[in-house]
Design an enzyme around this catalytic site. Structure first.
Site, mmCIF file in Angstrom:
data_model
loop_
_atom_site.group_PDB
_atom_site.id
_atom_site.type_symbol
_atom_site.label_atom_id
_atom_site.label_comp_id
_atom_site.label_asym_id
_atom_site.label_seq_id
_atom_site.Cartn_x
_atom_site.Cartn_y
_atom_site.Cartn_z
ATOM 1 N N HIS A 1 -7.059 -6.111 0.667
ATOM 2 C CA HIS A 1 -5.916 -5.254 0.376
ATOM 3 C C HIS A 1 -4.718 -5.747 1.194
ATOM 4 C CE1 HIS A 1 -3.637 -1.779 -0.707
ATOM 5 N NE2 HIS A 1 -3.803 -1.118 0.417
ATOM 6 N N LYS B 1 4.517 1.909 -2.337
ATOM 7 C CA LYS B 1 5.170 3.042 -3.007
ATOM 8 C C LYS B 1 6.574 3.219 -2.435
ATOM 9 C CE LYS B 1 0.881 5.776 -2.759
ATOM 10 N NZ LYS B 1 0.060 5.252 -3.814
ATOM 11 N N SER C 1 0.847 -1.186 0.000
ATOM 12 C CA SER C 1 0.000 0.000 0.000
ATOM 13 C C SER C 1 0.894 1.251 0.000
ATOM 14 C CB SER C 1 -0.938 -0.057 1.216
ATOM 15 O OG SER C 1 -1.995 0.834 1.042
#
Ligand SMILES: *[C@@H]1O[C@H](CO)[C@@H](O)[C@H](O)[C@H]1NC(C)=O
Length: 388
Positions: free
Chosen positions: A337, A205, A201
């Site tokens: 997720h 990045k 998540s």
């Protein structure tokens, strides 16, 4: 430049030609609005690459572009790094500009294999299954660069709270220091040449950016990072315009401290950026390091079509440099997720085997179960040159 030349001469992969004299990035860059992804093979001065050796200059330009527009400045190597291991804790002390700070990472050694072990640096802990032949180094990246308030954390203790670096590049700097410490500390029992990085998540990045900027990282496994990991800002803007909520550049500078203090100036004019995030992927192409982007097709906010098309563009640089199979992409539909579906295990195993365990394993994975139309030409209006 000496370490770079040494690296070129000692590398086991095909080396690029003689390093060319690079032109410094001009103080101001004017780039005509371009809705498609900028040509990664075109130097800012307008010359298109014809030789592989020119990539070294383009790579340096891209590193500068990201720092100038989006991430903030990555400080050069600090004047001193020292480290000590106590139990499973590696304490790292960094001194620069007359100031010092210390931080620690915890190391969980694998239950099988022999030292020195390969390892994966996990931002805040790993949400991927790490095999029992690979160590896990848990990195509390929010201690380095706090998520709740700009200019807070160990990085800013050293470089000042008004430093323009956002949390992403500050934490990447910390990854570089972890590798320094591993090189200095044989007692940590980690092979510093076989270190990977992962996160999910927001930390997807972070781990992507760390691997892109730290050439000593042998493998990056960014998971469900969406835009600025896999995805491009231009494509995200179009998804949003089409009516699906996605993380855009405009949105990401609101309240988050991940990017530099300068990025808000550019987020409403994304087509005028002389870069997009496919160039982040391209930073892995030389010296070639493993990169497996792990994404999720079920979460619209991650911008699945942006992730697919952006990575497809980024991989063109790998292709031109003859290292296409160093870059894998895997996108699977699942509701949780940062969960890890079994369907993605073969590619994860292959990338870890090849880049951390030094096995002769094939890593040519480019997978999606997305149902959108795949249309490269929609975003890419340049060809992939044959570089001599
Ligand atoms: C936005 O909608 C148009 C028209 O339906 C479509 O052609 C385009 O592919 C869509 N863009 C994205 C990024 O999904």
């Amino acid at each position: 430049m000496l370490p770079l030349l040494f690296l070129l001469l000692s590398a086991a992969y095909p080396v690029l030609g003689q390093e060319k004299a690079c032109t410094a990035l001009p103080a101001t860059i004017s780039y005509a609005a371009n809705p498609k992804l900028p040509d990664p093979f075109l130097l800012i001065g307008g010359t298109r690459l014809t030789e592989k050796g020119q990539w070294l200059c383009r790579k340096e330009e891209i590193r500068q572009l990201f720092q100038r527009y989006s991430y903030g400045k990555l400080p050069p190597k600090p004047s001193s790094v020292t480290a000590s291991i106590s139990g499973n804790s590696l304490k790292i002390t960094v001194t620069d500009g007359g100031k010092s700070m210390s931080f620690s990472v915890s190391i969980k050694l694998p239950s099988s294999g022999s030292a020195p072990f390969p390892a994966i640096i996990a931002y805040g802990g790993s949400s991927l299954p790490i095999p029992n032949t690979v160590a896990t180094i848990t990195y509390q990246n929010f201690d380095m660069a706090a998520d709740n308030g700009r200019g807070k954390g160990k990085f800013y203790d050293l470089y000042g709270s008004s430093h323009n670096a956002g949390g992403m590049i500050a934490a990447a700097w910390g990854v570089d220091r972890i590798i320094d410490a591993l090189e200095l500390t044989p007692g940590a029992q980690i092979n510093p040449k076989r270190v990977g990085v992962t996160g999910c998540s927001r930390n997807g990045k972070g781990s992507m950016i760390a691997g892109a900027f730290v050439d000593r990282i042998a493998l990056a496994l960014p998971q469900e990072g969406g835009q600025s990991a896999a995805g491009c800002w231009r494509i995200a803007d179009e998804i949003q315009k089409n009516g699906t909520k996605v993380e855009t550049a405009h949105q990401i500078v609101n309240g988050d401290t991940w990017f530099s203090t300068d990025f808000p100036k550019y987020v409403d004019a994304v087509p005028t950026l002389p870069w997009d995030n496919h160039m982040l992927h391209a930073l892995y192409a030389y010296p070639p390091r493993g990169l497996l982007i792990i994404e999720n097709t079920a979460i619209d906010y991650l911008g699945p079509t942006s992730n697919y098309h952006c990575a497809t563009a980024g991989r063109k640089v790998h292709e031109a440099l003859g290292v296409k199979d160093y870059f894998g992409f895997s996108q699977n539909t699942h509701s949780d997720h940062c969960g890890f579906p079994k369907a993605q295990q073969p590619e994860l195993t292959a990338f870890i085997d090849r880049f951390l365990l030094e096995k002769d394993t094939k890593t040519d994975f480019w997978k999606t179960d997305g149902k959108w139309p795949i249309d490269e030409k929609r975003w890419i209006d340049w060809n992939t040159p044959t570089l001599s």
